[in-house]
Design a protein around this motif. Sequence first.
Motif, PDB file in Angstrom:
ATOM      1  N   LEU A  39      58.239  39.480  52.283  1.00 11.83           N
ATOM      2  CA  LEU A  39      58.963  38.227  52.510  1.00 11.83           C
ATOM      3  C   LEU A  39      60.134  38.083  51.546  1.00 11.83           C
ATOM      4  O   LEU A  39      61.234  37.656  51.939  1.00 11.83           O
ATOM      5  CB  LEU A  39      58.012  37.037  52.350  1.00 11.83           C
ATOM      6  CG  LEU A  39      56.939  36.866  53.417  1.00 11.83           C
ATOM      7  CD1 LEU A  39      56.024  35.702  53.047  1.00 11.83           C
ATOM      8  CD2 LEU A  39      57.565  36.619  54.788  1.00 11.83           C
ATOM      9  N   ALA A  40      59.911  38.446  50.291  1.00 13.37           N
ATOM     10  CA  ALA A  40      60.973  38.333  49.291  1.00 13.37           C
ATOM     11  C   ALA A  40      62.153  39.235  49.643  1.00 13.37           C
ATOM     12  O   ALA A  40      63.327  38.818  49.562  1.00 13.37           O
ATOM     13  CB  ALA A  40      60.427  38.702  47.911  1.00 13.37           C
ATOM     14  N   LYS A  41      61.877  40.459  50.076  1.00 16.15           N
ATOM     15  CA  LYS A  41      62.955  41.374  50.457  1.00 16.15           C
ATOM     16  C   LYS A  41      63.739  40.823  51.647  1.00 16.15           C
ATOM     17  O   LYS A  41      64.974  40.909  51.688  1.00 16.15           O
ATOM     18  CB  LYS A  41      62.373  42.757  50.773  1.00 16.15           C
ATOM     19  CG  LYS A  41      61.847  43.492  49.544  1.00 16.15           C
ATOM     20  CD  LYS A  41      61.122  44.775  49.923  1.00 16.15           C
ATOM     21  CE  LYS A  41      62.069  45.852  50.374  1.00 16.15           C
ATOM     22  NZ  LYS A  41      61.362  47.129  50.651  1.00 16.15           N
ATOM     23  N   ARG A  80      67.699  39.847  51.517  1.00 15.38           N
ATOM     24  CA  ARG A  80      68.667  40.458  52.428  1.00 15.38           C
ATOM     25  C   ARG A  80      69.450  39.406  53.204  1.00 15.38           C
ATOM     26  O   ARG A  80      70.638  39.571  53.456  1.00 15.38           O
ATOM     27  CB  ARG A  80      67.961  41.399  53.412  1.00 15.38           C
ATOM     28  CG  ARG A  80      67.519  42.714  52.821  1.00 15.38           C
ATOM     29  CD  ARG A  80      67.189  43.709  53.924  1.00 15.38           C
ATOM     30  NE  ARG A  80      66.177  43.227  54.845  1.00 15.38           N
ATOM     31  CZ  ARG A  80      64.877  43.365  54.650  1.00 15.38           C
ATOM     32  NH1 ARG A  80      64.420  43.975  53.579  1.00 15.38           N
ATOM     33  NH2 ARG A  80      64.023  42.897  55.541  1.00 15.38           N
ATOM     34  N   THR A  81      68.752  38.350  53.614  1.00 18.86           N
ATOM     35  CA  THR A  81      69.410  37.321  54.427  1.00 18.86           C
ATOM     36  C   THR A  81      70.021  36.216  53.575  1.00 18.86           C
ATOM     37  O   THR A  81      70.624  35.291  54.122  1.00 18.86           O
ATOM     38  CB  THR A  81      68.398  36.707  55.413  1.00 18.86           C
ATOM     39  OG1 THR A  81      67.256  36.216  54.694  1.00 18.86           O
ATOM     40  CG2 THR A  81      67.939  37.755  56.418  1.00 18.86           C
ATOM     41  N   VAL A 106      59.614  41.175  37.490  1.00 23.62           N
ATOM     42  CA  VAL A 106      58.772  42.293  37.049  1.00 23.62           C
ATOM     43  C   VAL A 106      57.963  42.850  38.219  1.00 23.62           C
ATOM     44  O   VAL A 106      57.916  44.065  38.447  1.00 23.62           O
ATOM     45  CB  VAL A 106      57.842  41.856  35.902  1.00 23.62           C
ATOM     46  CG1 VAL A 106      56.773  42.923  35.620  1.00 23.62           C
ATOM     47  CG2 VAL A 106      58.640  41.578  34.641  1.00 23.62           C
ATOM     48  N   ALA A 107      57.325  41.958  38.991  1.00 23.30           N
ATOM     49  CA  ALA A 107      56.505  42.396  40.127  1.00 23.30           C
ATOM     50  C   ALA A 107      57.363  43.068  41.191  1.00 23.30           C
ATOM     51  O   ALA A 107      56.987  44.097  41.759  1.00 23.30           O
ATOM     52  CB  ALA A 107      55.761  41.208  40.721  1.00 23.30           C
ATOM     53  N   PHE A 108      58.524  42.491  41.469  1.00 15.26           N
ATOM     54  CA  PHE A 108      59.414  43.050  42.488  1.00 15.26           C
ATOM     55  C   PHE A 108      59.911  44.433  42.063  1.00 15.26           C
ATOM     56  O   PHE A 108      59.915  45.379  42.861  1.00 15.26           O
ATOM     57  CB  PHE A 108      60.592  42.099  42.710  1.00 15.26           C
ATOM     58  CG  PHE A 108      61.466  42.464  43.881  1.00 15.26           C
ATOM     59  CD1 PHE A 108      61.237  41.923  45.135  1.00 15.26           C
ATOM     60  CD2 PHE A 108      62.528  43.353  43.735  1.00 15.26           C
ATOM     61  CE1 PHE A 108      62.040  42.248  46.218  1.00 15.26           C
ATOM     62  CE2 PHE A 108      63.332  43.694  44.802  1.00 15.26           C
ATOM     63  CZ  PHE A 108      63.086  43.141  46.055  1.00 15.26           C
ATOM     64  N   SER A 109      60.336  44.550  40.805  1.00 16.96           N
ATOM     65  CA  SER A 109      60.848  45.828  40.308  1.00 16.96           C
ATOM     66  C   SER A 109      59.783  46.909  40.347  1.00 16.96           C
ATOM     67  O   SER A 109      60.071  48.072  40.667  1.00 16.96           O
ATOM     68  CB  SER A 109      61.377  45.664  38.879  1.00 16.96           C
ATOM     69  OG  SER A 109      62.439  44.731  38.828  1.00 16.96           O
TER      70      SER A 109
END
Length: 308
Positions: free
Chosen positions: A252-254, A258-259, A281-284
């Motif tokens: 969902l975050a990606k 993007r949008t 941190v979690a995303f990376s």
Amino acid sequence: MSDPLSEIIALLRPRAPSSKLVDAAAPWRARRTEVGLVYYCLLLSGRARLEVDGKPPLDLKEGDFVLIPATQAYTMSSVDPAPLPGLESQRHMRNDGSVRLGHPEGPAGEQLLIGHCSFGSPDAGLLVSLLPDMIVVRGEKRLGDLAGLIRDEARADRPARDMVLEHLLQVLMIEALRSGADTEATPGLLRGLADDRLSSTLRAMHAAPGHLWSVADLAREAGLSRSAFFTRFNRIVGMPPMDYLQNWRITLAKHMLRTRQNSIAEIAEKVGYGSTSAFSVAFSRRVGQPPAHYARTAATAMQMPQDV
């Protein structure tokens, strides 16, 4: 209540189908080695054997439908008589776009509608991991009707063709997945949604990804003890519950990055992280780059010409 299956199929953006009618005269065998594409097959008449590399053979009869969200190399062959070892049948292309396998003359013992498509989402690998790796549906007429519509639309040159095909493919996949919930579905979201204890938990996670869920919270949603819930979720869905939740949050975050729907701080809150730094941190760790860098890269990619 949230519908996880529809959300995932919509995010996958199935597109660019190749669909063809195949007539076959036994004995015959066809081998394909394209991997990563979505594969579906409807057996219109006769019997056939599907062998996906790494899986046991699957015998199909008239009316059976198979959907594989990300194919390995596979072989289709006749059952009676079976082909000799090593036989690779010639494909005879006809003017109408159909294909003949086996002897070019005489009646066909088997007729199949076979299709391939791809997923437009950059997160296809992550999303496909939430689905079963093979769905088999026995004798469901609705799937045959949908597959026929896709074939007709793919061969036509009508206005809004690509949009129509994308929506038809979404419906086909949803119909196949929900029809196959009680058949030979492998571990994944589908089996989880069909489970009377886990269904409410999965829907709750999708409905409120920003909630600070714990395993204990999710177990209460399922009406199970923590240990019983963890074991059941892992066995039926194919991964631990918090891994599933984090996969969905990062997906969902990606999509939001993007949008460019929200700021990074807003996205962090929407997907359940207490601070921007914790989200970063979690995303990376999952994506290999910080959210801000990912958003810039995605924006650049969207401005580049896209292959059709």
